[in-house]
Design an enzyme around this catalytic site. Structure first.
Site: not given
Ligand SMILES: [Zn+2]
Length: 416
Positions: A99, A130, A164-165, A193, A387
């Site tokens: 994700d 990411d 995960e997010e 990560d 992000h």
């Molecule tokens: Zn990540």
């Protein structure tokens, strides 16, 4: 192992520029947003990755479906693939997440976030770093090992998780709850990560996270007649100052962490009255606490509550203290655990630099492994663009990280 074998693997990986670009283009075009982020899940990406895994003929391949009625077909996909080694175990795992976070303000992007742009060493697009850089480097490392007909000494596993997010409830948390039997405390678990630009940071520990909400209630009245009300803003202000004492009370320093102490920061403040001539009767603010694992989260909570009680009694207000998010850090991975030592040696071999085990402020998916008693190391070589608009990764980083994964998968330096 014969050094020339490793050299062959490295050489093959060095020729993977086109494969990396192609892989990133395919992954980026398959948007994987969780429902909390306005999406329907990771299905397109998972389907593509399932096919990629099948090409490598895993001895075990499973899609673990976490029920989520908001997502396509009512579930979130998690993929686990595993190949036998010459010996039974422990297994060398790499876990990445499928994700992504939404692109945010599109005007800040130079192009379509879901169509990669390649300039020299740089690939730009949402998710390329990411955590697609983790997916691509770990996958291609094992692909190179297989393509050269090499059989690793130990079993190797690749895991691609959802969610995960937005908390991992439908991702690793669910996988460990349902199929915790797939993992063993002796396994070496890598999570590509997070890391730094040099690729020298190995994250082994996290602080506990505690987000507190303080609701101060008094009595609203006209600005000219304070005696008729109770000013909640005084309560909030006094309490914010009083809470600074937490830094002294829980002032332990642990140099493993950056920063090396617990942090207690007031952050969000909700709007109270809309005009200047009204004394507020309700104020709400939040404090973000990142607590060294040496302390119990309950002790901090208790301390914050008693300080709130004191201020409330003094000013004739009522103050409610509520945790809105809490993740207790337990079982940090030891800085000299086999999973860390093997990685340090592989980094040294490929990059020629010493890596440093470190603790951070919390929030990585490795916390779920550690909670389950499974040592895990978080590491990757990365620019600081996760992000952000125009998120990018470097092809050279992916190539180096793939070589490091190849060393680990081949167990080139022995476990531990
Ligand atoms: Zn990540």
């Amino acid at each position: 192992m014969d050094m020339s074998i490793l050299e062959n693997v490295f050489q093959r990986i060095e020729g993977y520029r086109d494969e990396i670009i192609q892989f990133q283009a395919e992954l980026t075009s398959r948007t994987a947003l969780g429902p909390e982020n306005g999406g329907t899940g990771e299905h397109d990406k998972a389907k593509y990755l399932m096919e990629k895994l099948e090409v490598l003929n895993p001895d075990f391949l499973e899609e673990i479906r976490a029920p989520d009625e908001r997502a396509t077909d009512g579930y979130r996909p998690n993929l686990v693939a595993r190949w036998h080694g010459e010996e039974a175990g422990p297994t060398i795992w790499a876990l990445s997440h499928m994700d992504i976070v939404p692109p945010g303000d599109l005007t800040l992007w130079e192009g379509d976030p879901y169509k990669i742009k390649v300039e020299d060493d740089r690939i730009t697009g949402r998710g390329v770093l990411d955590d697609q850089a983790g997916i691509v480097s770990s996958y291609l490392a094992f692909e190179a090992v297989r393509a050269l007909g090499l059989k690793p000494k130990r079993p190797v596993g690749l895991v691609f998780v959802a969610d995960e997010e937005t908390g991992s409830k439908f991702g690793l948390d669910y996988v460990l709850e349902r199929r915790g039997d797939l993992f063993d405390p002796k396994d070496l678990i890598y999570v590509p990560d997070a890391g730094n630009a040099e690729g020298t940071m190995i994250e082994v520990a996290e602080k506990s996270m505690l987000w507190l909400k303080f609701t101060v209630t008094g009595k609203q009245c006209h600005g000219s007649t304070p005696g008729k009300g109770r000013n909640s803003l005084y309560g909030a202000a006094r309490l914010i100052v009083a809470l600074e004492k937490l830094k002294e009370e829980f002032g332990l320093v642990d140099m493993l962490f950056s920063p090396p102490m617990s942090t207690f920061e007031p952050t969000k403040m909700e709007a109270n009255v809309p005009n200047i001539n009204t004394i507020p009767g309700r104020d709400v603010f939040y404090v973000d606490c990142r607590i060294l694992p040496q302390y119990k989260v309950d002790d901090i909570l208790q301390d914050a509550k008693s300080r709130a009680d004191e201020v409330a009694a003094e000013l004739g207000l009522s103050i409610l203290v509520e945790p809105v998010y809490r993740q207790d850090a337990i079982n940090p991975t030891a800085a000299d655990a086999p999973v860390v030592r093997a990685l340090s040696r592989a980094i040294k071999c490929v990059k020629g630099v010493e890596a440093t085990p470190m603790g951070i402020g919390g929030g990585t998916v490795a916390a779920f492994f550690r909670k389950a008693g499974l040592p895990a190391a978080v590491w990757m070589t990365m620019p600081d663009t996760a992000h952000q608009p125009n998120e990018y990764c470097l092809i050279s980083n992916i190539i180096e990280d793939a070589k490091i994964f190849a060393c680990l998968f081949l167990d080139e330096y022995g476990i531990g």
